[in-house]
Design a protein around this motif. Structure first.
Motif, PDB file in Angstrom:
ATOM      1  N   ALA A  13     -27.697  94.655  12.291  1.00 51.24           N
ATOM      2  CA  ALA A  13     -28.549  94.589  11.101  1.00 51.24           C
ATOM      3  C   ALA A  13     -28.694  95.958  10.456  1.00 51.24           C
ATOM      4  N   GLU A  14     -28.841  96.999  11.269  1.00 54.37           N
ATOM      5  CA  GLU A  14     -28.992  98.344  10.702  1.00 54.37           C
ATOM      6  C   GLU A  14     -27.684  98.814  10.064  1.00 54.37           C
ATOM      7  N   LYS A  23     -25.487  96.928   8.625  1.00 54.18           N
ATOM      8  CA  LYS A  23     -25.391  96.228   7.337  1.00 54.18           C
ATOM      9  C   LYS A  23     -26.275  96.891   6.295  1.00 54.18           C
ATOM     10  N   THR A  24     -27.466  97.315   6.709  1.00 57.46           N
ATOM     11  CA  THR A  24     -28.385  97.995   5.788  1.00 57.46           C
ATOM     12  C   THR A  24     -27.787  99.311   5.301  1.00 57.46           C
ATOM     13  N   LYS A  65     -24.918  98.700   2.887  1.00 56.98           N
ATOM     14  CA  LYS A  65     -25.449  98.298   1.586  1.00 56.98           C
ATOM     15  C   LYS A  65     -26.009  99.502   0.844  1.00 56.98           C
ATOM     16  N   GLU A  66     -26.690 100.380   1.580  1.00 54.45           N
ATOM     17  CA  GLU A  66     -27.295 101.568   0.971  1.00 54.45           C
ATOM     18  C   GLU A  66     -26.241 102.482   0.344  1.00 54.45           C
ATOM     19  N   SER A  76     -31.582 105.451   9.049  1.00 52.25           N
ATOM     20  CA  SER A  76     -31.733 105.597   7.598  1.00 52.25           C
ATOM     21  C   SER A  76     -32.993 106.365   7.214  1.00 52.25           C
TER      22      SER A  76
END
Length: 287
Positions: A32-33, A35-36, A39-40, A126
């Motif tokens: 999940a991280e 993917k974040t 995306k960022e 992040s």
């Protein structure tokens, strides 16, 4: 089923289930991280790079890794490792690559890893990286470069009060700590003349620079009054140089001033001495 069989079966399921749950929990959170982060940085060509392996395939020896390029505070690349235990029980590990002095690079690494350590159990990659945005390089803790450490050993000290007084005078402008073991004179006729004799005396002296360290060693080798012989007359110290090295800028110094500690076992000695040796505090080992 008997009660003992039920207990064994329950413990089996709990053990297997918990291990599976924790592992998958970390894997899912890492995915999940990732993917974040993707995306960022989407649309910023060359900024984000996934190095692998996938979280489900990662091991302690080969954790999931990624690269993120940044322009602040200077152009650099941050390599991030996700240990198998991250984020549940281990923080991410940050390494910095770039055209800069080693002490600056290492100070930035320390800053990132310290920031991440403040957020145990959290996905924090992040939210850690932005600490570099407003970083003023002049405020980084680069330690104290150029310090030198001298470690020497004296197998036997006949007169410890005289030795202590002489060593304290010789290190008046330096920092010195030494470790010793006692000798039972009553049970050893060889030392019947001695005054509070010590054995296996290991001394650690920190100097501000190489010149001062060498001057101290010269004085140590040429001074004939550090110990007293069996007639009570001053005699030269029978010492062996263990190590002489430049300290890593951020290596901990010995306590300021002059101090000593008795040790009774080799385990106690290792605990006292190992952090002070070149392998731990030498400039070639700074991290």
């Amino acid at each position: 089923f008997g009660s003992s069989s039920v207990c064994r079966l329950f413990n089996h399921f709990v053990s297997a289930g918990c291990i599976y749950y924790v592992t998958m929990s970390n894997v899912q959170r890492q995915i999940a991280e990732l993917k974040t982060l993707m995306k960022e940085y989407k649309g910023q060509e060359g900024v984000f790079e996934f190095l692998g392996p996938k979280p489900a395939d990662a091991t302690d020896a080969n954790p999931t890794r990624l690269k993120i390029k940044r322009s602040k505070p200077v152009p650099l690349t941050v390599v991030v490792s996700m240990p198998v235990g991250y984020p549940e029980s281990a923080p991410p590990i940050f390494e910095v690559e770039g055209d800069m002095e080693d002490d600056i690079r290492e100070a930035i690494q320390d800053l990132l890893n310290t920031q991440a350590s403040y957020m145990p159990g959290m996905e924090c990659i992040s939210v850690t990286l932005p600490c570099l945005d407003d970083l003023d390089l002049s405020t980084l803790d680069l330690g104290v470069p150029g310090r030198c450490r001298v470690i020497f050993k004296v197998d036997v000290v006949n007169n410890s009060p005289n030795f202590s007084k002489s060593l304290k005078a010789a290190t008046a402008d330096l920092s010195c700590i030494w470790f010793y073991r006692l000798i039972e004179c009553q049970k050893n006729a060889k030392f019947s003349f001695a005054v509070d004799p010590y054995r296996s005396v290991n001394c650690v002296v920190d100097a501000p620079d190489d010149k001062t360290a060498k001057e101290f060693l010269k004085a140590l080798r040429t001074d004939n009054s550090f110990d007293l012989d069996m007639l009570g007359k001053p005699c030269k110290l029978q010492m062996n140089l263990v190590e002489e090295f430049e300290m890593a800028p951020k290596a901990a110094a010995v306590p300021a001033g002059f101090s000593c500690t008795e040790y009774r076992t080799e385990e106690e000695f290792d605990a006292l001495m190992n952090p002070l040796m070149a392998a731990a505090a030498g400039v070639q080992n700074k991290k």
